[in-house]
Structure formats: structure tokens, C-alpha cells
Design an enzyme around this catalytic site. Structure first.
Site, PDB file in Angstrom:
ATOM      1  N   ASN A 187     -17.335  29.605   7.436  1.00  0.00           N
ATOM      2  CA  ASN A 187     -17.233  30.368   6.215  1.00  0.00           C
ATOM      3  C   ASN A 187     -18.359  30.118   5.213  1.00  0.00           C
ATOM      4  O   ASN A 187     -19.048  31.045   4.775  1.00  0.00           O
ATOM      5  CB  ASN A 187     -15.902  29.987   5.559  1.00  0.00           C
ATOM      6  CG  ASN A 187     -15.241  31.194   4.999  1.00  0.00           C
ATOM      7  OD1 ASN A 187     -15.790  31.774   4.083  1.00  0.00           O
ATOM      8  ND2 ASN A 187     -14.115  31.586   5.575  1.00  0.00           N
ATOM      9  N   MET A 197      -7.008  18.815  11.884  1.00  0.00           N
ATOM     10  CA  MET A 197      -7.912  19.473  10.935  1.00  0.00           C
ATOM     11  C   MET A 197      -7.381  20.859  10.562  1.00  0.00           C
ATOM     12  O   MET A 197      -6.431  21.353  11.150  1.00  0.00           O
ATOM     13  CB  MET A 197      -9.307  19.526  11.517  1.00  0.00           C
ATOM     14  CG  MET A 197      -9.981  18.150  11.515  1.00  0.00           C
ATOM     15  SD  MET A 197     -11.743  18.213  11.909  1.00  0.00           S
ATOM     16  CE  MET A 197     -12.260  16.568  11.377  1.00  0.00           C
ATOM     17  N   ASP A 201     -12.085  25.959  12.876  1.00  0.00           N
ATOM     18  CA  ASP A 201     -10.917  26.317  12.060  1.00  0.00           C
ATOM     19  C   ASP A 201     -10.360  27.707  12.350  1.00  0.00           C
ATOM     20  O   ASP A 201      -9.267  28.043  11.891  1.00  0.00           O
ATOM     21  CB  ASP A 201     -11.265  26.223  10.575  1.00  0.00           C
ATOM     22  CG  ASP A 201     -11.451  24.799  10.122  1.00  0.00           C
ATOM     23  OD1 ASP A 201     -10.968  23.888  10.816  1.00  0.00           O
ATOM     24  OD2 ASP A 201     -12.097  24.592   9.087  1.00  0.00           O
TER      25      ASP A 201
END
Lengths: 325, 325, 325, 325
Positions: C106, C173, C131
């Protein structure tokens, strides 16, 4: 005898996981102790063809966990001739190499032995072979990794064997020595092992299998040492003939047994014996293989290491036999 | 139509990793939603032979990570006959089973379809096959695990291929569909793939290989879909003849491709479609396969799912081609 | 706009398994299509500091299976300043680089977007983050590998949890996105997941756990997304207080989730999107991220890709809930 | 002394991979040699609470590859009291158990020793602990698996350490014995190990790290034995203070070190010593631990096995030191 200033390293014969860890250990320990180190590519052939390059600590950075050998390997026909060995000797002299570390199995260390005697040259061997068939060391570099690779494969095969209630003959490496077959059979919970050290007739095999088949699980795995005539295909064919209603399959594990990340055990064995090889050179040792026995570094004369009849512990047959009931 | 109170589950055809996760999901979701659940052993044969047992949540405890299938699997000849299917139907009636969940590939879902039509019975399929050759679902249960198994094996083979500068033909499963071969070739960095969807002549192959051989690494790996006539052995033989100075080897991965712990992807696919199967039954759906497309649960009529020409994305050939330079 | 002759590549932000496969794909596909390719080290910092080197096909040989990134990665403060970006632009111009491929998550794609707009420069992004929180692509490079790493770890932890009948809180995570926690909980057969998208109070958790504890297995695993305040340690403490006779343990998986050999899925995703990035440049596309949706290559405008609210499928909570009974 | 007809087995203390293989071996070898076998659940607590069930060969089918222990394990407070041991003895008598096989580490074998002396009862121990801190056996069941688990984790951590050029302190198990830390540091190519047997001050550590940092790779990994006061967090904090421009991270591997499929080595060790335990009972041995030294089965009196100062080979420090240059 002039002081040795430069160490050459090569890997020879069938590659084995952990050879890179051994190359790293000899290189770094050599440099740490004041030697120059040179890498020789493609085994004894590279020695004859002068494929030799200086090595720094960085050449061996990040290789401890890599399978195969960055120095490449080969079985050399040239080195079997006096002319080949003469050429090899001249190249070593020209490069200023005073000691040669050979990482390999039976054939490779036999070559090193002949060379060492012919030219009165300092050769040190490291036991690099998946077959575990070298004397004087509890295990060889690569053997533990290959054992684990086989066991992982057989664990997978058992999943499908049980789902379909089949009989599998799984062929593993070790043409002349049954260490891999016998021990992987114990470790994978196989019903039987067929090894070169022990003759197995089909009747005997049938007894094992029927015992397995009577059990609730109704599947059966037999580990077979590779063999030109009596490998897994041979036994499967025999069983198919005598027990036509069994669903018999064959799996030949083949070359994938040679590769893969070395296990912790093989990395440590390679690291310790690599450091041991440099120590041996510093102590004036020569024409020995460095091994580990009973958790201690040992120096084994080449003539002892390469005896071709390292015995398999026959008590292991009893272990497998009792545990497959 | 009477309300469905009991769900039967079976696995059929070649076993695939993740089938156990699917059995667990159907069982637990079924029980959670008020159904009784019964496990049927040995595929359609077990249905005919009445090998049916009640399942509790505990029967499926600890199996999400196990390869194979606890329900066993088989290819049933009996179910291909009207008499076999009649017997199966009677057993289902006697057991009070109102819906049958079939976990399997093309052949198994075809069997389910015929049965569903013949007896107007609620059958729901889950895509359980390593071949990924079912329509309407982005992937099938087992495909991702087998892909990873193949890639691990080729990673190992590459270690030894590079050490000895050899050419390997590695044969993988997928007799009628090149998904495994094509995609595992991309994932393992192989030089070429030979697949049923695309004819490969030896000249073409030679071009690929020479391109590989010209590179510094001098080893080469070609992935070959299994085939009765044109498998890895066939191509190896052809190449050996035309390029006698290459060192060519063959590795046939075989049944180990079917086993092993399912990957995260396959466990999730199996869990989600298993829950989806129970939902489908509750919604009155029947004679459909539950799949996932674009991350959403979809119901695919059997007639669509089993079309035998699921297309391989031919752009993948370009990807492999550009990346093996 | 001048014709683009040279492509620069960099990796940025947290490293992810498969980044090397992506670097390889862009490099080889670029060269194959007539571009020069240059590697930029240490992310945007290296662009500012001019750590740029020409890449050949050999620079990326043997890296498809390596974790991490050979180009190194960093989070760059300099690139957040106009001066930093100006310097970066000048270095790109001096090196003749006409298109920049940014592999990252991101933050990295946000940086690429600002840069692209500020200097009207051709930037193409690849989704490189464990992620899975980028829009417009079914998954991101690294996500599948990390999922499998987590599941392997939880499989191990379950062995000891069951042996000692303990409750484990396992922290994974995914600070801002629960994809890893929710899906790894389903895949590992955990009893519950605590994710940022869904508030979990201790009462609710207690209900899950009691349900688990009542079962025969008497152990319980809860997956928790990392969080500055409400991570695994927080929940463990709360549960210890309210249920003092439970034996509660915590395992924080930490950085090992970032490393390791990429899975087949991530290698293919990286290879296909890497080839797609070069195609996009050739088609005149710019300021887009290359993703895969529904098994097809898609170009997603940066502004869409980096929206920060990629939704987690809430039906997954039902799946986990039904399967942990 | 009456002839022993029934053997009881239990696992005790921290669980270790391979315990199940040991349970299987004792059970099958026991039954094969005419004994009845009974499994005792939850360690010595289960002996006191009479959680004892008859075992057949099928109870141990398919467990050779499973981590953890199907018999569960616990640390028993009750067995530390004379009343607890009295109750245990009565339960053994009532069940007709004449010999007790205890699979565990230091504390468990100490408990077995006291019990054996107090009640003149035949106890045989198997070395089941990941810590490798038992005398008289070259390694303990579980140690090799845990070593490989640690090395796999550190391989992963190195990927991200190198990508971000970070310093990692990785904490591993082995509170009182540095075998795991020292050997895993060698096997993973770490820069240093901090172990209980050897004091490490921060200056010394700084020297190691600076040596590592000077190298091209610029990342550094230090393995630290867990410790209540001086674990990885402590050293990381110290280093952060003295070298504020290093990017220092901590990873605590924790309980995942206990789980997982046992390696080939541990399965063989467990199988051989399990068979050895039954042989020992048949030979009238008692109050000994069965180990393997130099590849031979040995019987070690409890009093020798549990000495708490099994020495770490200090030459290993030199190996690590030379190889991390």
C-alpha cells in the site's frame, strides 16, 4: 616439504546435500587461518582442465542452506589415467596449491588416495555421499538429508496407499549399501525393506505382506534398494503374479533424493569436518578422511575409509520386523 | 419431497489432499445445522456394499491437515451398472439418507449425475481432484497442494541438475489436462513444458533446450504431462538420439504427487465448499457442484462442471517462454 | 512522449516471498522484448542515492525460489519529501530509465502514485505484500506463502497444545487487515480468530473457548491479528484473569512470517504479473498496478488499488464458527 | 520377583517430537514379545488418577509421523509427594503392570528413579526431550527435529534480515543447556550464539556483530538461549543503546519448537530405543535409561543419565567463530 600456503577444494562424484556447507567451511576456516583458498570446478576433470579460481569468504556466502554444489561435480574418466593425473598435478603446482580437499564418496576418495601416493601430495577427504557407505565416520554428508527426503516422500505415498488400500514398492538409492532402504523403512513405518545385504525371496516378502494386509489398514509399503535387476519393478511384477487380487504400485524416487536444503545435521557435519580438514592440514596430516565418530572429529586413513563393506547393523532388521506387526 | 434429515458423504476416484478437510467441513456444518451425517466408505462401492457409519464431530477431529481420505476411495465398476446403482439407492433409503455429498473428480461427478437423474435423488458434488479439470471453479481441492509438491520436487532436482549440468525430463500427473505441467513449469523456472493441449515436436524442444544450454547454467529441466505413449521416457529417448553428447535423465514423480498435508489454500477451499454444500442442501439445491469463482461460492450444474475441455490459458505458454530465456 | 528503452525495477516496504520471482519476470520479459533493464537497490532510497545497476538475464538466475528480495528493501523517508522525489527523478533521467516498476504494498504504491503524477512518469506497480490488502487483485505476492507458513506453525503448536491440553493465543501479522488471521484460522482448524475488522469482547471469546474446551480434545487455539494494544498478550492476560484454571500460552510468530521459499501460487502470480507489467509498458499503460482477477491479468489504477478498506468476506466468520464445533 | 506380564507406558514433562514413535515402538515390540501393554495418560498424574487403558497394535497405528504425544503429558505435582507415589504404585499393582516405561527428560527420569527405588519397581526410561541434556546418549528423542525446526525458522528470518539489512536476536529453547542455540547457530550460519555455558558480554557481542556488519551482507543473526533475565530482548535492548543506528529486531520462536513431524533421525532413535526398552525388561534390566551411543544401544543407570552437567563441546564455539567471518 614446503609450507602449505594454498588449499584447493573440489567436489566429486554424485552430489550430496551439504557439499556447499562443506565448501563454505573449508574456505572460511582456511582463510581465517591464513591460507589462500582456490575452488576447482567440475571435480577432477576441472583439475585436469585447469578450471580453478581464487575464493574469498564472499564466494561462499549464503550457500550453507543450498543443495547441490556450487563447484559442480562430475565423475572423471581422465583422472583414471596416469596422464590425466599428471596434468592435474602440474595444474596444482602452477596454481601454488599445496593441499587438496576432496569432498566425495568412495570412488572420489579412492581417486584422491591414488593421486596422493603417486605424487606424494597432501590430500584430505570429506565424506560427501548420500549412501553412508564410508568407514570410520558415523554418517556421511548428505545421508541425513536424503533420509528425510525419502521419509517425506513415503509419508505422502502412505496417504494415497491407505486411501486406496494398495501395496507400494518404493525404490530408493543405495545400489551397494542398504543404509537408506533399511533405515528409511524403519523411519517411515514401512512393512518391509529389501536390501542388497540380505537376500529376500518372494515367499518371505509374501509373509510380510500378508501380515500387513491382515491388519486393519490393509495397505502395505515395501522399501527397495535400487538394483539393476531386482529393483521395485521386479518385486512388484512377482507379487502381481502370485497375488493377482492385490492392487500393486511402484514408485521410483530417483534423483530428487539428491537435492534439497541440507538438514541441520548435515550442515553441522559439513561445517565441523570442513574446519577439521583445515586443522588436519595445519597439523601436517595427509591422505586421511575427516569424519565424526561418537561426536568427536576423527582422521581416518583413506585405505580404511574406502573399504567397501561397511556393515549394516543387522539388529535393525529385527526392529523393522517387530514394529511392522 | 420429504425434508432431508440425514446427509451421506463419500470420496471417490483418485484421492486428493484436502478431501479430509472437505469431509470435516460437511460433517461439522451438517451437524451444526441440525442434520445427521453418515460416512460412506470406499466410494460408490461402499454405497453398494452398505459400508455406512454415523459420524459425529469427533470422527473428523484432527483430520484437517491429513492427506488422503479417511473414508477411503475407489473407482467403482458396480456403480456403472443399473443393478449397482439400484442397490446403492436402496441402501441410502434404508439408512434414511436424503442427500449425498460426493467429493471427487470428473468421473465421480459424472456418476453422481447419472444417479441423481435416475432416482431423482439430491446429490451435491465437491471438486476433489488434483487435475484441476472441472469447469466452473477456479481451482479444485488438491490441485494447489500437488502443484507445491511438484515444485518442491523440481527444486530438488534442479540442485542435482545444475551440479552435474544435466538435462532432466520430469513427468507429472495430468494425463488429459496440462494445468499441472504448464503451471509447475512456470513456478519451478523450468525451460519448457510438454502438455496434452499443445503438440510439441522434438525440433521445437531442441530449440528450447539449446537456448537453455547456451546459458551459463548449462542444465535444463522440461516438465512433461504423463502420457501412455509420449511421456518423459519417450522425449528423453528422442533427445538422447539427436543430441548424444547431452547427459539426459528422467524423473517420474508418480504417486507421491497425491499425498501430503494439504496447503492453506486447499484447506480453505475444502472448508468453504464443504460449508457451501450443506447450505446448498438447505436451500433445496441439487445436482450441482459447489465451487469458488472469483472468491465467491458458486453452484455449478453437474452437466457444466464435467465438460471435458476446461481450457488452459494459452498465454501461460508465452509466460514460460519469455521467462526461460 | 519518447519511446521507453529502459525499465527500472525496485522493491519497497516490507519484503514478501515472491518478490524475487517478480524481479526475475520483469527482467527477463523486459530483455526478451527489447528493453534494457536496471535494478534499483534499497527501494526509493536507492533511487535517491543512485544505487542503480544494469541487469542481465543472469542477474536473476536461480532466484525464483528464494525468499526476500535481492534488490533489498526499505521504507524511505526521503521519498516523502519533494526534494527526495526530485533527486529520484533526476537519477532516473540520467540513467535513461523511462518506466519504473515498483513491487510493494500500500505505502509503496502510494509513493509511486504521487511520483507518477508529479513528474508525469510511467510507473507500474506489482502487488507485493503479505497482507493481501490491495484492491483489484484476488491475492498479493507473498500472501499465499505467509498463509502456509502460519498454518505450518499452527500445526506444530497444535501438537504441543493437545499434548498439554493448553490454550494458545497465536499472533500473526496483518495490523490493519484480518485476511491472514481469519483465513489461517480456518486453514489450521483454530477455534477462533480475533481480527481488526470485527470487535471481539472477552465474553464472546470465552464462549468460543468453552465450546472448544468441552470437546474431547480440551485444547484451544485462537489466532490474533497483531495490534499495538490488543494483541495476543492482551487477550491471554484477560483470559488468565477470568479463567484462572486454564493453562494459557502465547506465541508471537513475528518476522519468520516474511521469509521462506515462495509457494507455487506466489511464484506464478509474480511471474504472470511481472510479464504483465512489461506488456502494460509496451501498451502505453501507466500508473496502474498489475493484478490477477478471476485468473485474468488486470490493470488497476493506483487510486483504486490503494484504497484502504479492502473488505474481508464476513461469511468466513460463519465458516470458522461452524467448523470449530 | 514375579515374571513381568504387563508393561505400562507414559510420557512426562515437556512434549517432544518422536514421543509417539517411541510409544508405538514399546507397544508393538512389547506385544510382539508376548507382553500386554497399557497406556497411561497425562504422565505421572494419570498414574495417580488411574487413567490407564489397554493398548493394541492398532492404538499406535499411523502415529509414527505425528508430533506431540497421544498419551498427553504433564508435569505432576502429586508425584513429588510420597502419598502420590503410593497411589501410583497401588494403581500399577491393581492393573497388573510389572514394568513402567517412562518417556521424558531430566525431571521425569528423576521421578522414575525415586519411584523405582522406593517401591523396588522396574522402571525403564527413554530419553524424550528436545534439550539433549541427558547423559549417556548421543542425542535425545526430539532434539534433531527441534534443531531442524529452528534452522528452518532462521532460514526464513535471514531472508528478511538480508532484505532489510537488519540485526536479529532469535531466542530458542534450552534454558539450562546451550545445545540447541550453539548447534543451530552453526547450522543456520548465524554470526554468534549466546549460551548459558559461556558468558557473553556486550563488548564481545559487538565485536562479532561489527565483523558481520563489515561484510557485504550487512545483516546479522545472533541465536540466544532462552533465559529469565538475559534472553533475546535483553541483548537487543543493550545493542540498541550502544549502536543506535543499527536496526535491531527480536524473534522469540517459542512453543512451535516443540511440535511438528519428527525427523527420520528422531523416528529411528525412538523406534530403536523403544525396542531396546522391551529387550531391557526381558533381560531383567531395571532403573536404566535406554540410549544410543556410537550407533549402539546402551543402558545407562538413571543416576548417570540425569546428571545435570552434560558438557557442550567447546570446540563448537571455534567452529562458529571461524565460519562467521
Amino acid at each position: 616439504m614446503a609450507k602449505i600456503k594454498t588449499i584447493g577444494i573440489l567436489t566429486s562424484g554424485g552430489d550430496a546435500p551439504g557439499m556447499n556447507a562443506a565448501i563454505r567451511a573449508v574456505t572460511r576456516s582456511g582463510i581465517c587461518n591464513g591460507f589462500e583458498v582456490k575452488g576447482i570446478y567440475r571435480g577432477f576433470d576441472g583439475l585436469i582442465n585447469n578450471e580453478i579460481r581464487p575464493f574469498t569468504t564472499e564466494n561462499v556466502s549464503g550457500i550453507i542452506m543450498q543443495g547441490g554444489t556450487i563447484l559442480k561435480s562430475a565423475r572423471s574418466k581422465g583422472f583414471m589415467t596416469p596422464e590425466g593425473r599428471q596434468k592435474a598435478y602440474e595444474n596444482l603446482r602452477n596454481e601454488g596449491i599445496g593441499a587438496l580437499v576432496v569432498i566425495g564418496g568412495n570412488g572420489s576418495l579412492s581417486g584422491a588416495r591414488i593421486f596422493a601416493e603417486e605424487f606424494d601430495f597432501c590430500c584430505v577427504g570429506l565424506p560427501g555421499t548420500i549412501d553412508n557407505d564410508l568407514y570410520g565416520t558415523d554418517s556421511t554428508i548428505g545421508y541425513d538429508t536424503t533420509m528425510n527426503t525419502i521419509v517425506e516422500c513415503v509419508d505422502r505415498i502412505r496417504d494415497t496407499a491407505q486411501s486406496h488400500e494398495r501395496i507400494f514398492f518404493v525404490e530408493v538409492m543405495g545400489r551397494d549399501a542398504g543404509f537408506l532402504a533399511q533405515n528409511s523403512a524403519i523411519a517411515s513405518g514401512a512393512e518391509a525393506a529389501i536390501i542388497p545385504e540380505d537376500s529376500t525371496d518372494v515367499d518371505q516378502l509374501a509373509r510380510f505382506m500378508e501380515r500387513g494386509i491382515r491388519k486393519s489398514k490393509k495397505s502395505c509399503i515395501v522399501i527397495v534398494s535400487e538394483s539393476p535387476k531386482c529393483g521395485a519393478l521386479y518385486y512388484a511384477e512377482r507379487v502381481r503374479k502370485e497375488f493377482p487380487n492385490y492392487d500393486v504400485r511402484v514408485s521410483i524416487l530417483g534423483h530428487l533424493q539428491r537435492g534439497g536444503r541440507p538438514t541441520a545435521h548435515d550442515r553441522i557435519l559439513a561445517s565441523r569436518t570442513g574446519v577439521g580438514a583445515v586443522e588436519a592440514i595445519m597439523q601436517g596430516q595427509r591422505n586421511i578422511m575427516v569424519g565424526i565418530r561418537n561426536n568427536e572429529i576423527v582422521y581416518v586413513p583413506f585405505s580404511d575409509a574406502i573399504r567397501t563393506d561397511k556393515p549394516l547393523d543387522m539388529k535393525l532388521i529385527k526392529v523393522l520386523d517387530e514394529l511392522s506387526i
